[in-house]
Structure formats: C-alpha cells, structure tokens
Design an enzyme around this catalytic site. Structure first.
Site, PDB file in Angstrom:
ATOM      1  N   ASP A  75      44.226  20.662 -17.150  1.00 34.61           N
ATOM      2  CA  ASP A  75      44.254  19.465 -16.309  1.00 34.61           C
ATOM      3  C   ASP A  75      42.917  18.727 -16.244  1.00 34.61           C
ATOM      4  O   ASP A  75      41.850  19.330 -16.180  1.00 34.61           O
ATOM      5  CB  ASP A  75      44.675  19.845 -14.884  1.00 34.61           C
ATOM      6  CG  ASP A  75      46.163  20.165 -14.807  1.00 34.61           C
ATOM      7  OD1 ASP A  75      46.776  20.408 -15.865  1.00 34.61           O
ATOM      8  OD2 ASP A  75      46.695  20.169 -13.693  1.00 34.61           O
TER       9      ASP A  75
ATOM     10  N   ASP B  86      56.923  20.667 -18.428  1.00 35.98           N
ATOM     11  CA  ASP B  86      55.692  21.408 -18.152  1.00 35.98           C
ATOM     12  C   ASP B  86      55.977  22.918 -18.158  1.00 35.98           C
ATOM     13  O   ASP B  86      56.788  23.407 -17.376  1.00 35.98           O
ATOM     14  CB  ASP B  86      55.193  20.937 -16.772  1.00 35.98           C
ATOM     15  CG  ASP B  86      53.778  21.377 -16.480  1.00 35.98           C
ATOM     16  OD1 ASP B  86      53.231  22.193 -17.235  1.00 35.98           O
ATOM     17  OD2 ASP B  86      53.222  20.885 -15.472  1.00 35.98           O
TER      18      ASP B  86
HETATM   19  C1  GAL Z   1      50.325  20.975 -14.084  1.00 35.95           C
HETATM   20  C2  GAL Z   1      50.219  19.775 -15.002  1.00 35.95           C
HETATM   21  C3  GAL Z   1      49.854  18.588 -14.145  1.00 35.95           C
HETATM   22  C4  GAL Z   1      50.928  18.376 -13.108  1.00 35.95           C
HETATM   23  C5  GAL Z   1      51.164  19.655 -12.294  1.00 35.95           C
HETATM   24  C6  GAL Z   1      52.358  19.526 -11.365  1.00 35.95           C
HETATM   25  O1  GAL Z   1      50.657  22.092 -14.852  1.00 35.95           O
HETATM   26  O2  GAL Z   1      49.248  20.012 -15.985  1.00 35.95           O
HETATM   27  O3  GAL Z   1      49.685  17.438 -14.945  1.00 35.95           O
HETATM   28  O4  GAL Z   1      52.111  17.980 -13.739  1.00 35.95           O
HETATM   29  O5  GAL Z   1      51.362  20.765 -13.146  1.00 35.95           O
HETATM   30  O6  GAL Z   1      52.640  20.704 -10.686  1.00 35.95           O
END
Ligand code: GAL
Length: 400
Positions: A222, A152
């Site tokens: 998200d 990520d």
């Molecule tokens: C976001 C991601 C989510 C989750 C989250 C965790 O950036 O899109 O799916 O993984 O971080 O902090």
C-alpha cells in the site's frame, strides 16, 4: 529460369496472402486501452465510505472538471459488503442502501462505477469476500451496472489458498487459479468490467497478470501520503516497463495527490512519475476539499496526455545517481517524454546533470516543452541547465 523465379515470387506472395487471410486478426484492445483513470474511496475514506460519499465524489468529478480531463471510474473500495441471504446472494450493508440506484446515479453523471472484493472468504477489512460465490457475485455486479472490479487477495492466501508449508509453487498456482476464476466469471456476464488485481506484487505478478485476465495489477504494497513511500514505490518500478501495455498495466497503487502534507513539488513529482509509468490514475483524495492547486495537478492535460499516450509504453529509467533519476518514454507521435526527479530532500542545484537525450530516444537540438510550467523552452541539448528543489522534478515533452 526466369519463369521459375517469377513462380517463386508469385507463390510466396500468394502463400503469404493466404496466411494473412487465415491468421485471425488480433482483436483491438477496447477495455483499458489506456491506463484506467478515476477515483477510489480508500485512501481518504477507508472504512467510513458511504453511498452519499460516492454520489458526492461523482458530482465533484463533474464540477471540478476531472471527468472532462479523463477521470471516468468512481470506485467503491472495501467495506460496502453486507451479508449473504439463504440463496447465497450478497447484499450491500447499511452504508449502501441501493447499489443499483447508486450505479444509475454514477452513470447519469457520465461516469462508471467500480467495486471491490476478494477471492478469499473475507476482504482485508473483514467483510464478505467472493470465495465460493465468484459467478454469483460477478452476475450481481453486472446486474447492478458495475464497470470495474478490484479483486484483493486478503484472506485467500491465509486459508483457502494455503498450500503445505514451503510449497510456494502450489501456493502461487492456487492464487493464479483464483484470479482466473473471477476473470472467467466476469467474462460470462457479458459486461465489460475492468479487472484490477490486487495482491501487492507477489510472485512477480507483472509476468502473469495479463494471462489471468488482469487489466492492471498492483506491483507493490500500500501507498500512503508520504513522499518517501511514494518515491520508493515509484523507483521500484524500474525494469517493469516491458510487462505493461494497452489492456494490461502495472499499477503502483492509487494517487495520494492532495492527501496528507505533501508539498506542491511532491504532489507534482508523484503525479509526473505515475504519468511516466503509464500508471492507472485513480485519485484518492477528498474531492470536497479539492484545492485549486490539487485540481490543477490532477487535471494537467499535458501530464495526462503522457500517461494516456496511445502507444502505452511505460517509461524506463535511463539514469540514476543519488538523489537524481532520469526516466524516459517514447510517445505515439514520435515525441519523447523525459522526466528528471530529485528524490533528495534538500534543495539541490543540478547544473552538472547531463540530460541523457540520446538514451531517452531524442537528440541534441530537439525542442522541449516544460509540462508543469507549460512553457516552450526552444531547442535544448544535453547540457541544458536547470535546478530542482528537494523532491522536485522536471517533466519535458521533447519533439524533433
Ligand atoms: C488493501 C489494499 C488497499 C485497500 C484495502 C481495503 O489490501 O491494498 O488498497 O483496498 O486493502 O481493505
């Protein structure tokens, strides 16, 4: 003349044979040959997830029948990370006392384990990322027995991968290089680890996600358990189908089926849309609260068969007129999956909608099976009459 012609034919045949023999065979796609299926902790547990929750999810995936329906990966999202020791080796935090034992437990249930990190120094929730420790982390995951990595972007683009203001090209190059780096590190471990890119669809990731080694890449920001958000994400996938296929999938984010206050129709439309999109199916609900209704949606074999169709061709949108859209995809055995969505909130009678069978790759007189109703409708034509409730959908499997 005749012998010259014979020589021409034979020579052509021989040279094409030689070509066929020297041309390296395309390696069969073994990793993520169909869209990965499983469960991920984030949508429900977010930062609270613990070792116990993961073990319980694994147990429930078995007892609910989800594993047998194809859900394979049990994925720990952000907030498992602890500190690095003097040698730079990352340790899990107090919520996850023994990762190797956890992986062994998940494997003993016939499932696979997924983990999460970031190319930046910090993850999105502010935990330790992999920046500067890519190979060390990849080796660590492999030594634990990890089978899936969600990587990520998070803090990467805010500091490490930050180019001079306005130099977007450089910034994008740095981001891609960061994804390549972890891909190479994963390959070096020798362990097959599904590589899931998460950078919210920036820089049209679908155009290069496969080249940097991604088996799937998030195409959007998200998701949340709200039908407006879910349908917006789904509809935004129009035009992306040519970028996905066996081994490399567009990922419109994890499922919210069973979360929030989604109705039966909304949950079905969400699941049906993701199946049409050949999307990875990563359930994100609390499995200890799984209702028979949610379970039936998640484990509907005919919907899953569309998602997991070996041809791997994501649906295209063949009709859109507010609030209705029709999407279709060809299937490996010559069938066609066709879905009609009513994205409007009101109960709408859709008697006037033409089925668009020809545009879908089918034709008048093909047989239709209503996948949610599990009912054969017999032979249908473009004037097939049906009604859909607000936020409802119809998914048909059409065969000649
Ligand atoms: C976001 C991601 C989510 C989750 C989250 C965790 O950036 O899109 O799916 O993984 O971080 O902090």
């Amino acid at each position: 003349m005749r012998s010259a012609l014979r020589c021409f034919i034979t020579c052509c045949a021989l040279s094409s044979l030689a070509l066929a023999q020297t041309k390296p065979a395309t390696p069969a796609v073994t990793l993520a040959a169909t869209p990965p299926m499983g469960w991920n902790s984030w949508n429900w547990f977010a930062g609270k997830v613990t070792d116990k929750d993961i073990r319980q999810a694994a147990d429930l995936m078995v007892s609910s029948g989800m594993r047998d329906a194809g859900y394979m990966y049990v994925n720990i999202d952000d907030t498992w990370e602890g500190q690095r020791d003097a040698n730079g080796v990352l340790h899990s935090n107090g919520k996850f006392p023994d990762m190797k034992a956890l992986a062994a437990y998940v494997h003993s249930r016939g499932l696979k384990l997924g983990i999460y990190s970031s190319p930046g120094p910090k993850t999105c929730a502010g935990y330790e990322g992999s920046y500067g420790h890519e190979q060390q982390d990849a080796d660590l995951y492999a030594s634990w027995g990890v089978d899936f990595l969600k990587y990520d972007l998070c803090s990467f683009s805010r500091n490490i991968g930050k180019a001079a203001p306005g130099d977007e090209q450089k910034q994008n190059e740095m981001m891609r290089a960061a994804y390549v780096k972890m891909h190479e590190a994963l390959l070096k471990t020798g362990r097959p680890i599904v590589y899931s890119l998460c950078q919210y669809g920036d820089d049209a990731v679908w155009q290069w996600g496969a080249q940097v080694g991604g088996n799937m890449w998030r195409t959007t920001g998200d998701i949340n358990p709200n039908f407006d958000r879910i349908s917006l994400i789904g509809r935004k996938q129009a035009g992306l189908s040519k970028y996905s296929g066996p081994g490399h999938w567009n990922d419109p984010d994890m499922l919210e089926v069973g979360n929030g206050k989604l109705s039966l129709d909304e949950n079905r439309s969400h699941m049906g849309m993701w199946a049409m999109l050949a999307a990875p199916l990563l359930a994100g609900n609390n499995l200890s609260m799984l209702t028979p209704e949610t379970n039936a949606i998640l484990t509907n074999r005919e919907i899953i068969a569309i998602d997991q169709d070996p041809l791997g061709r994501e649906a295209t949108r063949i009709f859109a007129e507010e609030p209705v859209e029709i999407w279709a995809r060809p299937l490996a055995n010559g069938d066609v999956a066709l879905a009609v969505f009513n994205f409007g909130g009101d109960v709408t009678f859709l008697r006037g909608i033409r089925m668009h069978l020809r545009e879908a790759g089918a034709a008048n007189g093909w047989k239709a099976r209503d996948v949610w109703a599990r009912k054969d409708l017999g032979r249908i034509n473009d004037k097939h009459k049906f009604t859909l409730p607000g936020h409802g959908s119809l998914v048909l499997r059409l065969s000649r």
